[in-house]
Scaffold this motif. Structure first.
Motif, PDB file in Angstrom:
ATOM      1  N   SER A  74       5.341   0.766   3.305  1.00 62.46           N
ATOM      2  CA  SER A  74       6.779   1.014   3.300  1.00 62.46           C
ATOM      3  C   SER A  74       7.097   2.456   2.946  1.00 62.46           C
ATOM      4  O   SER A  74       6.418   3.064   2.106  1.00 62.46           O
ATOM      5  CB  SER A  74       7.460   0.076   2.305  1.00 62.46           C
ATOM      6  N   THR A  75       8.168   2.976   3.561  1.00 61.97           N
ATOM      7  CA  THR A  75       8.654   4.308   3.198  1.00 61.97           C
ATOM      8  C   THR A  75       9.245   4.328   1.799  1.00 61.97           C
ATOM      9  O   THR A  75       9.441   5.404   1.224  1.00 61.97           O
ATOM     10  CB  THR A  75       9.733   4.775   4.181  1.00 61.97           C
ATOM     11  N   ALA A  76       9.545   3.149   1.244  1.00 64.73           N
ATOM     12  CA  ALA A  76      10.114   3.099  -0.100  1.00 64.73           C
ATOM     13  C   ALA A  76       9.173   3.711  -1.123  1.00 64.73           C
ATOM     14  O   ALA A  76       9.606   4.147  -2.191  1.00 64.73           O
ATOM     15  CB  ALA A  76      10.426   1.653  -0.482  1.00 64.73           C
ATOM     16  N   ASP A  77       7.883   3.766  -0.798  1.00 62.84           N
ATOM     17  CA  ASP A  77       6.887   4.319  -1.705  1.00 62.84           C
ATOM     18  C   ASP A  77       6.587   5.786  -1.415  1.00 62.84           C
ATOM     19  O   ASP A  77       5.669   6.352  -2.005  1.00 62.84           O
ATOM     20  CB  ASP A  77       5.587   3.507  -1.601  1.00 62.84           C
ATOM     21  N   ILE A 121       0.841  -1.196   0.000  1.00 64.78           N
ATOM     22  CA  ILE A 121       0.000   0.000   0.000  1.00 64.78           C
ATOM     23  C   ILE A 121       0.874   1.242   0.000  1.00 64.78           C
ATOM     24  O   ILE A 121       1.829   1.345   0.754  1.00 64.78           O
ATOM     25  CB  ILE A 121      -0.913   0.006   1.231  1.00 64.78           C
ATOM     26  N   VAL A 122       0.565   2.188  -0.853  1.00 66.28           N
ATOM     27  CA  VAL A 122       1.268   3.464  -0.886  1.00 66.28           C
ATOM     28  C   VAL A 122       0.432   4.483  -0.137  1.00 66.28           C
ATOM     29  O   VAL A 122      -0.751   4.642  -0.416  1.00 66.28           O
ATOM     30  CB  VAL A 122       1.497   3.937  -2.335  1.00 66.28           C
ATOM     31  N   ILE A 123       1.038   5.183   0.806  1.00 64.57           N
ATOM     32  CA  ILE A 123       0.315   6.164   1.614  1.00 64.57           C
ATOM     33  C   ILE A 123       1.003   7.513   1.492  1.00 64.57           C
ATOM     34  O   ILE A 123       2.201   7.634   1.740  1.00 64.57           O
ATOM     35  CB  ILE A 123       0.269   5.740   3.091  1.00 64.57           C
ATOM     36  N   SER A 176      18.557   9.736   6.017  1.00 68.74           N
ATOM     37  CA  SER A 176      17.740   8.761   5.296  1.00 68.74           C
ATOM     38  C   SER A 176      16.833   8.028   6.271  1.00 68.74           C
ATOM     39  O   SER A 176      17.131   7.900   7.453  1.00 68.74           O
ATOM     40  CB  SER A 176      18.632   7.749   4.568  1.00 68.74           C
ATOM     41  N   LEU A 177      15.694   7.546   5.782  1.00 67.44           N
ATOM     42  CA  LEU A 177      14.754   6.831   6.636  1.00 67.44           C
ATOM     43  C   LEU A 177      14.079   5.750   5.814  1.00 67.44           C
ATOM     44  O   LEU A 177      13.425   6.037   4.802  1.00 67.44           O
ATOM     45  CB  LEU A 177      13.701   7.792   7.201  1.00 67.44           C
ATOM     46  N   PHE A 178      14.271   4.508   6.251  1.00 71.09           N
ATOM     47  CA  PHE A 178      13.586   3.386   5.612  1.00 71.09           C
ATOM     48  C   PHE A 178      12.896   2.561   6.686  1.00 71.09           C
ATOM     49  O   PHE A 178      13.488   2.219   7.712  1.00 71.09           O
ATOM     50  CB  PHE A 178      14.558   2.496   4.844  1.00 71.09           C
ATOM     51  N   ASP A 192       9.166  13.372   2.732  1.00 67.48           N
ATOM     52  CA  ASP A 192       7.902  13.157   3.436  1.00 67.48           C
ATOM     53  C   ASP A 192       7.938  11.957   4.391  1.00 67.48           C
ATOM     54  O   ASP A 192       6.954  11.685   5.071  1.00 67.48           O
ATOM     55  CB  ASP A 192       6.764  12.937   2.427  1.00 67.48           C
ATOM     56  N   ARG A 193       9.043  11.245   4.412  1.00 65.19           N
ATOM     57  CA  ARG A 193       9.052   9.966   5.126  1.00 65.19           C
ATOM     58  C   ARG A 193       8.922  10.112   6.641  1.00 65.19           C
ATOM     59  O   ARG A 193       8.267   9.300   7.288  1.00 65.19           O
ATOM     60  CB  ARG A 193      10.334   9.188   4.788  1.00 65.19           C
TER      61      ARG A 193
END
Length: 342
Positions: free
Chosen positions: A36-39, A9-11, A69-71, A44-45
């Motif tokens: 996922s933050t990848a999306d 899901i992309v949010i 960075s944030l994943f 904005d993460r």
């Protein structure tokens, strides 16, 4: 762990969107749903993480790694009355301060089973450093700090507070305590939870659900094995109750005093606070009204307040509805305020 990536899901980052709320609700109820933050756009993460944490766990402040960075990736598996989550992340620090849970459903304990990396948890004056395989629990309604200095992965089991407390007296003394995952009952528990997560996509729904009860039984045994031998449950609850009563006493004159304000001020959940007063066959707000009425009664008897109208005394102690005050006073003391004063 090679876990399924079903229903990614992309949010978007704007937390006010009704569409986001629907997607997060889906993420918490559809088996194998991953967010996922990848999306999410890099800028904005952090805001996205704040929104997801508040929606799914608790309101907390996220500090990304030094390079900015944030994943973070979360996969949700509703698990009967529990929930099993698989999380992968790079370095991160999370601070939860004293305030009320965002949702009543977040009145939970979280059991952590570390898969890889390192994991530091601080709560209730205790500090635990986990190695892969180890487990611990923490109270999502209480202040805590999580610090991971490098990439890590973990499993989280969300357990309703009332469910765990009914199984293990003194569970509040088990937060931020290491449960070794390489020996004894801790190893048995960790292996079952790990295996369940690995096989979640291949298990029948009935099989997956049945394992929740077994896992909770083993987790309870694991917690009992590390629970301090000299804990005193009644003392812990009495100290919490005393803290609440002290806060109430100092804020009785605030007409807006309510359960949320008390919970924020004491760092305890609303449900736990009312549970404490239930032991005394009352509730928080009944206690507030009783203390206000008692102070009004004392002031009405005191020569220092002879020149004050009854309505002024009632207003001073937080009653902003005189009719309500009169009815409550008569019910409490058996006569109307004017008759009592005369």
């Amino acid at each position: 762990m090679n876990l399924p990536k079903e229903g990614v899901i992309v949010i978007n980052a704007q937390p006010a969107s009704e569409l986001q709320a629907a997607k997060l609700k889906s993420a918490a109820t559809v088996i194998g749903t991953t967010i996922s933050t990848a999306d999410i756009a890099p800028q904005d993460r952090r805001e996205w993480m704040h929104h997801v944490l508040r929606s799914e766990y608790t309101r907390a402040e996220v500090t990304p790694p030094a390079d900015g960075s944030l994943f973070n990736e979360m996969t949700f598996y509703p698990w009967d009355a529990l929930r099993l989550d698989v999380i992968r992340s790079n370095a991160i620090t999370i601070n939860r301060y004293a305030h009320e849970p965002h949702h009543a459903s977040q009145d939970t304990y979280l059991a952590v089973a570390l898969l890889s990396g390192n994991y530091l948890l601080e709560q209730n004056g205790r500090e635990v450093f986990l190695q892969p395989g180890d487990m611990t629990i923490y109270d999502t309604t209480q202040p805590h700090r999580i610090h991971c200095s490098r990439e890590f992965s973990k499993l989280l089991v969300s357990i309703p507070r009332s469910m765990l407390r009914s199984r293990l007296a003194g569970v509040e003394h088990c937060t931020a305590v290491r449960i070794p995952g390489d020996q004894g009952i801790g190893a048995v528990t960790a292996n079952l939870i790990h295996s369940t997560a690995r096989q979640a996509a291949t298990l029948k729904q009935s099989e997956f659900t049945a394992l929740a009860e077994n896992s909770l039984d083993l987790l309870t045994l694991s917690l009992a094995s590390v629970r301090p031998q000299n804990y005193t449950l009644s003392r812990s609850r009495s100290l919490s109750l005393a803290r609440v009563k002290d806060f109430v006493e100092r804020h009785l004159q605030d007409a807006d005093l309510d359960t949320l304000q008390v919970a924020i001020g004491t760092g305890l959940s609303a449900r736990y606070i009312n549970d404490l007063f239930r032991d005394e066959n009352t509730s928080l707000m009944r206690f507030v009204w009783q203390r206000r009425l008692e102070h009004c009664r004392q002031d009405m008897l005191s020569p220092l307040h002879n020149g004050h109208r009854i309505s002024e005394i009632a207003l001073h102690w937080g009653f902003n509805d005189f009719s309500h005050f009169s009815r409550a006073f008569k019910q409490r003391f058996g006569c109307a305020p004017r008759d009592f004063r005369q």
